[in-house]
Each structure stands twice: as structure tokens, then as C-alpha cells.
Design a protein around this motif. Structure first.
Motif, PDB file in Angstrom:
ATOM      1  N   LEU A 134      -7.019  -8.472  13.299  1.00  0.00           N
ATOM      2  CA  LEU A 134      -5.861  -8.258  12.454  1.00  0.00           C
ATOM      3  C   LEU A 134      -4.627  -8.221  13.346  1.00  0.00           C
ATOM      4  O   LEU A 134      -4.637  -7.602  14.415  1.00  0.00           O
ATOM      5  CB  LEU A 134      -5.984  -6.943  11.686  1.00  0.00           C
ATOM      6  N   ALA A 135      -3.574  -8.877  12.914  1.00  0.00           N
ATOM      7  CA  ALA A 135      -2.306  -8.834  13.645  1.00  0.00           C
ATOM      8  C   ALA A 135      -1.532  -7.603  13.185  1.00  0.00           C
ATOM      9  O   ALA A 135      -1.377  -7.365  11.985  1.00  0.00           O
ATOM     10  CB  ALA A 135      -1.502 -10.103  13.386  1.00  0.00           C
ATOM     11  N   GLN A 136      -1.067  -6.805  14.140  1.00  0.00           N
ATOM     12  CA  GLN A 136      -0.336  -5.587  13.825  1.00  0.00           C
ATOM     13  C   GLN A 136       0.966  -5.545  14.609  1.00  0.00           C
ATOM     14  O   GLN A 136       1.046  -6.049  15.734  1.00  0.00           O
ATOM     15  CB  GLN A 136      -1.180  -4.354  14.159  1.00  0.00           C
ATOM     16  N   ASP A 137       1.976  -4.905  14.029  1.00  0.00           N
ATOM     17  CA  ASP A 137       3.244  -4.757  14.743  1.00  0.00           C
ATOM     18  C   ASP A 137       3.189  -3.533  15.648  1.00  0.00           C
ATOM     19  O   ASP A 137       2.150  -2.868  15.758  1.00  0.00           O
ATOM     20  CB  ASP A 137       4.426  -4.708  13.767  1.00  0.00           C
ATOM     21  N   SER A 138       4.295  -3.215  16.280  1.00  0.00           N
ATOM     22  CA  SER A 138       4.319  -2.106  17.241  1.00  0.00           C
ATOM     23  C   SER A 138       4.115  -0.753  16.588  1.00  0.00           C
ATOM     24  O   SER A 138       3.817   0.231  17.270  1.00  0.00           O
ATOM     25  CB  SER A 138       5.650  -2.120  18.001  1.00  0.00           C
ATOM     26  N   TYR A 139       4.234  -0.698  15.264  1.00  0.00           N
ATOM     27  CA  TYR A 139       4.028   0.555  14.534  1.00  0.00           C
ATOM     28  C   TYR A 139       2.610   0.659  13.962  1.00  0.00           C
ATOM     29  O   TYR A 139       2.284   1.620  13.275  1.00  0.00           O
ATOM     30  CB  TYR A 139       5.043   0.687  13.389  1.00  0.00           C
ATOM     31  N   GLY A 140       1.764  -0.359  14.215  1.00  0.00           N
ATOM     32  CA  GLY A 140       0.397  -0.341  13.715  1.00  0.00           C
ATOM     33  C   GLY A 140       0.242  -0.906  12.324  1.00  0.00           C
ATOM     34  O   GLY A 140      -0.854  -0.898  11.767  1.00  0.00           O
ATOM     35  N   ARG A 141       1.328  -1.432  11.753  1.00  0.00           N
ATOM     36  CA  ARG A 141       1.233  -2.017  10.414  1.00  0.00           C
ATOM     37  C   ARG A 141       0.599  -3.402  10.500  1.00  0.00           C
ATOM     38  O   ARG A 141       0.931  -4.196  11.388  1.00  0.00           O
ATOM     39  CB  ARG A 141       2.625  -2.126   9.789  1.00  0.00           C
ATOM     40  N   VAL A 142      -0.296  -3.695   9.573  1.00  0.00           N
ATOM     41  CA  VAL A 142      -0.939  -5.006   9.536  1.00  0.00           C
ATOM     42  C   VAL A 142       0.054  -6.029   8.997  1.00  0.00           C
ATOM     43  O   VAL A 142       0.620  -5.850   7.911  1.00  0.00           O
ATOM     44  CB  VAL A 142      -2.216  -4.970   8.665  1.00  0.00           C
ATOM     45  N   VAL A 301      -5.698  -3.655   2.345  1.00  0.00           N
ATOM     46  CA  VAL A 301      -6.625  -2.979   1.426  1.00  0.00           C
ATOM     47  C   VAL A 301      -8.024  -3.512   1.731  1.00  0.00           C
ATOM     48  O   VAL A 301      -8.180  -4.601   2.293  1.00  0.00           O
ATOM     49  CB  VAL A 301      -6.285  -3.219  -0.070  1.00  0.00           C
ATOM     50  N   VAL A 302      -9.032  -2.744   1.365  1.00  0.00           N
ATOM     51  CA  VAL A 302     -10.413  -3.175   1.584  1.00  0.00           C
ATOM     52  C   VAL A 302     -11.159  -3.127   0.259  1.00  0.00           C
ATOM     53  O   VAL A 302     -10.959  -2.209  -0.552  1.00  0.00           O
ATOM     54  CB  VAL A 302     -11.108  -2.304   2.661  1.00  0.00           C
ATOM     55  N   PHE A 333      -0.009  -7.154  -6.827  1.00  0.00           N
ATOM     56  CA  PHE A 333       0.983  -7.880  -7.627  1.00  0.00           C
ATOM     57  C   PHE A 333       2.035  -6.924  -8.193  1.00  0.00           C
ATOM     58  O   PHE A 333       3.226  -7.250  -8.232  1.00  0.00           O
ATOM     59  CB  PHE A 333       0.291  -8.638  -8.751  1.00  0.00           C
ATOM     60  N   GLN A 334       1.588  -5.749  -8.629  1.00  0.00           N
ATOM     61  CA  GLN A 334       2.553  -4.771  -9.163  1.00  0.00           C
ATOM     62  C   GLN A 334       3.535  -4.335  -8.085  1.00  0.00           C
ATOM     63  O   GLN A 334       4.736  -4.203  -8.335  1.00  0.00           O
ATOM     64  CB  GLN A 334       1.807  -3.564  -9.729  1.00  0.00           C
ATOM     65  N   VAL A 335       3.025  -4.087  -6.874  1.00  0.00           N
ATOM     66  CA  VAL A 335       3.908  -3.691  -5.779  1.00  0.00           C
ATOM     67  C   VAL A 335       4.912  -4.808  -5.488  1.00  0.00           C
ATOM     68  O   VAL A 335       6.121  -4.559  -5.315  1.00  0.00           O
ATOM     69  CB  VAL A 335       3.087  -3.358  -4.508  1.00  0.00           C
ATOM     70  N   LYS A 336       4.420  -6.042  -5.462  1.00  0.00           N
ATOM     71  CA  LYS A 336       5.308  -7.194  -5.181  1.00  0.00           C
ATOM     72  C   LYS A 336       6.335  -7.377  -6.281  1.00  0.00           C
ATOM     73  O   LYS A 336       7.508  -7.630  -6.003  1.00  0.00           O
ATOM     74  CB  LYS A 336       4.461  -8.463  -5.025  1.00  0.00           C
ATOM     75  N   SER A 337       5.903  -7.254  -7.562  1.00  0.00           N
ATOM     76  CA  SER A 337       6.831  -7.459  -8.681  1.00  0.00           C
ATOM     77  C   SER A 337       7.953  -6.439  -8.690  1.00  0.00           C
ATOM     78  O   SER A 337       9.038  -6.709  -9.183  1.00  0.00           O
ATOM     79  CB  SER A 337       6.165  -7.409 -10.040  1.00  0.00           C
ATOM     80  N   ARG A 338       7.676  -5.245  -8.153  1.00  0.00           N
ATOM     81  CA  ARG A 338       8.711  -4.192  -8.059  1.00  0.00           C
ATOM     82  C   ARG A 338       9.563  -4.363  -6.801  1.00  0.00           C
ATOM     83  O   ARG A 338      10.427  -3.540  -6.519  1.00  0.00           O
ATOM     84  CB  ARG A 338       8.056  -2.815  -8.054  1.00  0.00           C
ATOM     85  N   ARG A 339       9.264  -5.423  -6.041  1.00  0.00           N
ATOM     86  CA  ARG A 339       9.990  -5.731  -4.809  1.00  0.00           C
ATOM     87  C   ARG A 339       9.914  -4.581  -3.811  1.00  0.00           C
ATOM     88  O   ARG A 339      10.888  -4.257  -3.120  1.00  0.00           O
ATOM     89  CB  ARG A 339      11.449  -6.079  -5.123  1.00  0.00           C
ATOM     90  N   LEU A 340       8.746  -4.007  -3.730  1.00  0.00           N
ATOM     91  CA  LEU A 340       8.499  -2.927  -2.789  1.00  0.00           C
ATOM     92  C   LEU A 340       7.723  -3.459  -1.589  1.00  0.00           C
ATOM     93  O   LEU A 340       7.043  -4.483  -1.672  1.00  0.00           O
ATOM     94  CB  LEU A 340       7.706  -1.806  -3.469  1.00  0.00           C
ATOM     95  N   ALA A 341       7.798  -2.749  -0.499  1.00  0.00           N
ATOM     96  CA  ALA A 341       7.058  -3.141   0.701  1.00  0.00           C
ATOM     97  C   ALA A 341       5.589  -2.777   0.539  1.00  0.00           C
ATOM     98  O   ALA A 341       5.231  -1.850  -0.198  1.00  0.00           O
ATOM     99  CB  ALA A 341       7.646  -2.434   1.924  1.00  0.00           C
ATOM    100  N   MET A 342       4.715  -3.497   1.268  1.00  0.00           N
ATOM    101  CA  MET A 342       3.271  -3.235   1.201  1.00  0.00           C
ATOM    102  C   MET A 342       2.903  -2.102   2.160  1.00  0.00           C
ATOM    103  O   MET A 342       2.139  -2.252   3.108  1.00  0.00           O
ATOM    104  CB  MET A 342       2.491  -4.509   1.539  1.00  0.00           C
ATOM    105  N   THR A 343       3.473  -0.938   1.895  1.00  0.00           N
ATOM    106  CA  THR A 343       3.213   0.239   2.718  1.00  0.00           C
ATOM    107  C   THR A 343       2.001   0.991   2.197  1.00  0.00           C
ATOM    108  O   THR A 343       1.527   0.758   1.071  1.00  0.00           O
ATOM    109  CB  THR A 343       4.416   1.184   2.702  1.00  0.00           C
ATOM    110  N   LYS A 344       1.521   1.907   3.017  1.00  0.00           N
ATOM    111  CA  LYS A 344       0.386   2.739   2.607  1.00  0.00           C
ATOM    112  C   LYS A 344       0.701   3.498   1.335  1.00  0.00           C
ATOM    113  O   LYS A 344      -0.127   3.599   0.421  1.00  0.00           O
ATOM    114  CB  LYS A 344       0.026   3.701   3.741  1.00  0.00           C
ATOM    115  N   GLU A 345       1.904   4.024   1.265  1.00  0.00           N
ATOM    116  CA  GLU A 345       2.308   4.798   0.088  1.00  0.00           C
ATOM    117  C   GLU A 345       2.271   3.944  -1.174  1.00  0.00           C
ATOM    118  O   GLU A 345       1.775   4.376  -2.218  1.00  0.00           O
ATOM    119  CB  GLU A 345       3.708   5.360   0.298  1.00  0.00           C
TER     120      GLU A 345
END
Length: 435
Positions: A134-142, A301-302, A333-345
Motif C-alpha cells: 500500500l502506498a502511504q503518505d508521511s502521515y500514514g494515510r493510504v 476499508v477491508v 460513495f456517500q462520503v464522496k458525494s458529500r465532498r468529504l475526504a476519505m479519512t478514518k472518521e
């Protein structure tokens, strides 16, 4: 690095991965699905049961062209000792309905068909592509994946891990632990080919009717495990699986158990004269509700077997895989439609939606059952089947012995084999876990 960016990358093209990729593609998302096999299903020779309700939510018209084997009209349960079995079966003409509820399938054929629907929906599907990390940034986000292709790093807003129970991506990235030997079973299976009319005669079937036999008892040598027999159109799927921890503890081999199962008098007659064309082994999650790992995080997500989503008590896996894949896709899709980031929260929505579904409700209800069966495997898979067989033979054999003496002899056998306290204790714990 591949410059093209995707809304989502799905790793794996099994039941869960195909369900997730199809759902997102149908909603207009830009989806990339990666599969290490030559084609979807090429590494899966598993025979399985398909539950139509879950697939209908994804492909309502699937019966028109899906490679289905037989619709199930009968279920048999066998409790076996070395020479006999005590059976319970249910058969109903109601299952001969136009839109059947359950089918037997051969996964190699079915997964390939399922993948074709993913392509038709607009997803990009790349086979013969292994995701190495998995590619991750410096903060550990995928932020994507790395593959074995040249310039093989690909970025996406979210990665769906549908890599199977023994997938290494999540564990390499320290998103979840590798399943322990007492949480997974190793199942081995053979495909026995016979003329269609022979299969129908031996299993009392007509047309496309099907039957499933599930068996437990001394066939697993005191280990926690079950055997299964599925009647397909022109072959019989036959196999057995036990906990990996039990194989380690006893030193027994999976093929040894399979050979013993095939030679049992109740099984040998069903496959007599057959030609074995396929042999395979695969891992099955068996840890239950308490073994479910973290299901979401920053950018991932898994789903499916990788998430330990298997109801071992009811032998349900493919329906949980498809449902979890679909629900994960809907949450993304719901997260994307609300224009939110794909964060853990934000991706916690997936877990909340899964909690409301039958998937986690059923698994939570029977959360103590796997531990009970694993802890008392000698009782449930060796002692009790032998006692049940002996009791049935004593009852049915007429030899001049008064029935009252036979009843006393049967009770004495149970007392000698286990104390009444232990016997009732197992019964109480079983009933409590099942409630």
C-alpha cells in the motif's frame, strides 16, 4: 508512477471485491480493480453456495446468464462415526420456485462472469497484476498501491482491501494482524466428475435440483472441522476443513482427512466410479465476531474474508462477502458525494452501516460459539458422535434383549464416557451460545 488517478482501487476480484467494484462503477465512480490471477477466479476452484438475495441487490437479472449449477431443494446434516452416520434432512417442493433462493456454483466460472459485469459497468480491471504494498503518505494515510508492473504505483482516494483471509497487504502496512492459526481453517476439496444422470439418481434429484450435505464427527479425528458434499450438474464437490491450529497440534495432513472422508461407507457410494479432475486447498476465516479486525482507516476499508466476515456456525461466507463489499462501496460513495475526504472518521460510516446489516448482527449473536466448539472439539467431534451412533445401533438392533436393558446400557455408555456434570455442562454452554 501511473499518472492516472482513481476514485477507488479495489484489490482482489472475489465475491467481496467484485461486489465493491461493481457497486461503485454503477454509481459513476472511477474504479480500478486489480487481480493477481490470469483472470478473476483463475486461482479459485472452490465449489460454493450462492445466496440469490445478496446477488439480486447487485445484479437483479443475474439468472439470465450467470453460470449457475443447481438450485438447492434439500439440505442434509450428518453426524458420523467411522462406519455410520445419523442424519437430519429437510427437502421442500417450495424450493422449486422460479427465483430460487440458493444455488451451487463453481467459483472459477462464477467469478469470471461476475468480473465481466464489473467491466460492463465501467470499471478498469487489470489481471495478472500483483499489489505488493500500500502506498502511504508521511502521515500514514493510504493514498494508493504499488504493483509489480513497471512504474506500478497508482493513486486513489480510497483503497478497498478484498485480498482474502491470508492477504498480506493489510498486515505489511500494519493495518491489521495476520490471522492466528486458531482463527482460520484449511479446507481441501476435490471435484468428482460423473454423468449428470448418475448424480441425479444417487442424490434423488430431477432436472436442475440440487442437494448439499454437511457432515461432522469422527471424520475430523477430534479436530474442529466439517466435511461437505455439493451436487453440481456434472460433478460433485467434496471436501473437508479443520482449524490450522489443530493440524499443527496433531500433525495430521489435510489430504489424509479428505481420503478418510471419501472412504467412509456413506460417502464412497456417492462418488463410486467418478473421475477426479481438480484438487485444491483454501483458507477460511473461522474466528467469528471477536476476530474481526479494524475495518476502516485513513484511505482504506477491508471487506469479505480479509475482514474475517464469515458466519462459520451457519456456513455462510459468500453472502457476507458480497454484502460487505456492497455496503463498503455505498459508504464510500456517500462520503464522496458529500465532498468529504476519505479519512478514518468519515469512513467509519462503513462500520455503522455494517452494524445495521444482518452481517454483524448474526455474527455478534453467535460470538461465543466458535470458542466453545474449538475448546471442546474432542467432545463435539469425537466422543458425542460415537455415543450417538452406538445409541442408535443399540435401539435399532433386535436381538431378544429387553428394551429397558438397552436403555440402561445406553445411559451407562454416556455416563462412562463423560460425567453427567460434563455432559450437561456442554449442553448448557452450547444452548447458551446458540440462544
Amino acid at each position: 508512477m501511473i499518472e492516472e488517478r482513481f476514485d477507488a482501487i479495489v484489490v482482489g476480484a472475489g465475491m467481496a471485491g467484485n461486489a465493491a467494484a461493481l457497486t461503485m462503477a454503477k454509481k459513476g465512480m472511477k474504479v480500478l480493480q486489480l487481480e493477481r490471477g490470469e483472470y478473476a477466479g483463475s486461482k479459485n476452484v472452490q465449489g460454493a453456495i450462492l445466496y440469490s438475495d445478496m446477488l439480486e441487490k447487485l445484479i437483479p437479472e443475474f439468472r439470465e446468464d450467470a453460470p449457475l449449477e443447481r438450485h438447492l431443494v434439500e439440505q442434509r446434516f450428518w453426524i458420523m462415526d467411522d462406519r455410520s452416520h445419523v442424519g437430519l434432512h429437510y427437502r421442500s417442493e417450495d424450493f422449486n420456485e422460479e427465483r430460487a433462493n440458493r444455488y451451487t456454483i463453481i467459483r472459477a466460472q462464477f467469478d469470471r462472469w461476475f468480473s465481466s459485469k464489473v467491466r460492463q459497468a465501467g470499471a478498469t480491471v487489470l489481471c495478472e497484476t500483483t499489489v505488493t504494498d500500500l502506498a502511504q503518505d508521511s502521515y500514514g494515510r493510504v493514498i494508493g498501491v504499488r504493483t509489480d508492473r513497471q512504474d506500478g504505483e497508482i493513486h486513489a482516494d480510497v483503497v478497498v482491501l478484498a485480498e482474502g483471509v491470508n492477504g498480506l497487504l493489510g498486515t505489511r502496512a500494519r493495518l491489521r494482524e495476520r490471522p492466528k492459526p486458531n482463527k482460520v481453517a484449511l479446507a481441501v476439496k476435490e471435484m468428482h466428475f460423473l454423468p449428470r444422470e448418475t448424480i441425479e439418481a444417487r442424490f434423488n434429484l430431477s432436472g436442475d435440483e440440487g442437494v448439499v450435505i454437511e457432515a461432522a464427527g469422527t471424520i475430523s479425528g477430534g479436530m474442529t472441522g466439517m466435511g461437505f458434499i455439493y451436487a453440481n450438474k456434472e460433478c460433485i464437490s467434496l471436501g473437508i476443513g479443520c482449524l490450522v491450529a489443530d493440524f499443527q497440534r496433531t500433525g495430521k495432513t489435510p489430504y489424509e482427512l479428505l481420503d478418510r472422508f471419501k472412504r467412509h461407507p456413506s460417502v464412497a457410494l456417492l462418488i463410486e466410479g467418478s473421475e477426479v479432475k481438480e484438487y485444491a486447498a483454501h483458507l477460511i476465516p473461522e474466528g467469528g465476531y471477536k476476530a474481526i479486525p479494524q475495518l476502516y482507516g485513513d484511505g482504506w476499508v477491508v471487506v469479505g474474508d480479509a475482514a474475517q466476515l464469515n458466519n462459520a456456525i451457519h456456513r455462510e461466507g459468500s453472502n457476507l462477502a458480497m454484502t460487505s463489499g456492497r455496503i463498503a462501496a455505498e459508504a464510500i460513495f456517500q462520503v464522496k458525494s458529500r465532498r468529504l475526504a476519505m479519512t478514518k472518521e468519515n469512513l467509519a460510516l462503513y462500520k455503522r452501516m455494517l452494524d445495521r446489516s444482518f452481517v454483524l448482527k448474526d455474527m455478534k449473536k453467535y460470538k461465543d460459539m466458535p470458542r466453545l466448539m474449538h475448546t471442546n472439539s474432542q467432545n463435539f467431534f469425537l466422543t458425542y458422535p460415537q455415543l450417538i451412533s452406538k445409541a442408535m445401533q443399540t435401539y435399532l438392533r433386535v436381538d431378544g434383549t429387553p428394551k429397558t436393558e438397552k436403555q440402561k446400557s445406553t445411559l451407562k455408555s454416556f455416563v462412562n464416557a463423560r460425567s453427567w456434570i460434563g455432559l450437561f455442562g456442554d449442553a448448557f454452554r452450547l444452548a447458551r451460545a446458540w440462544r
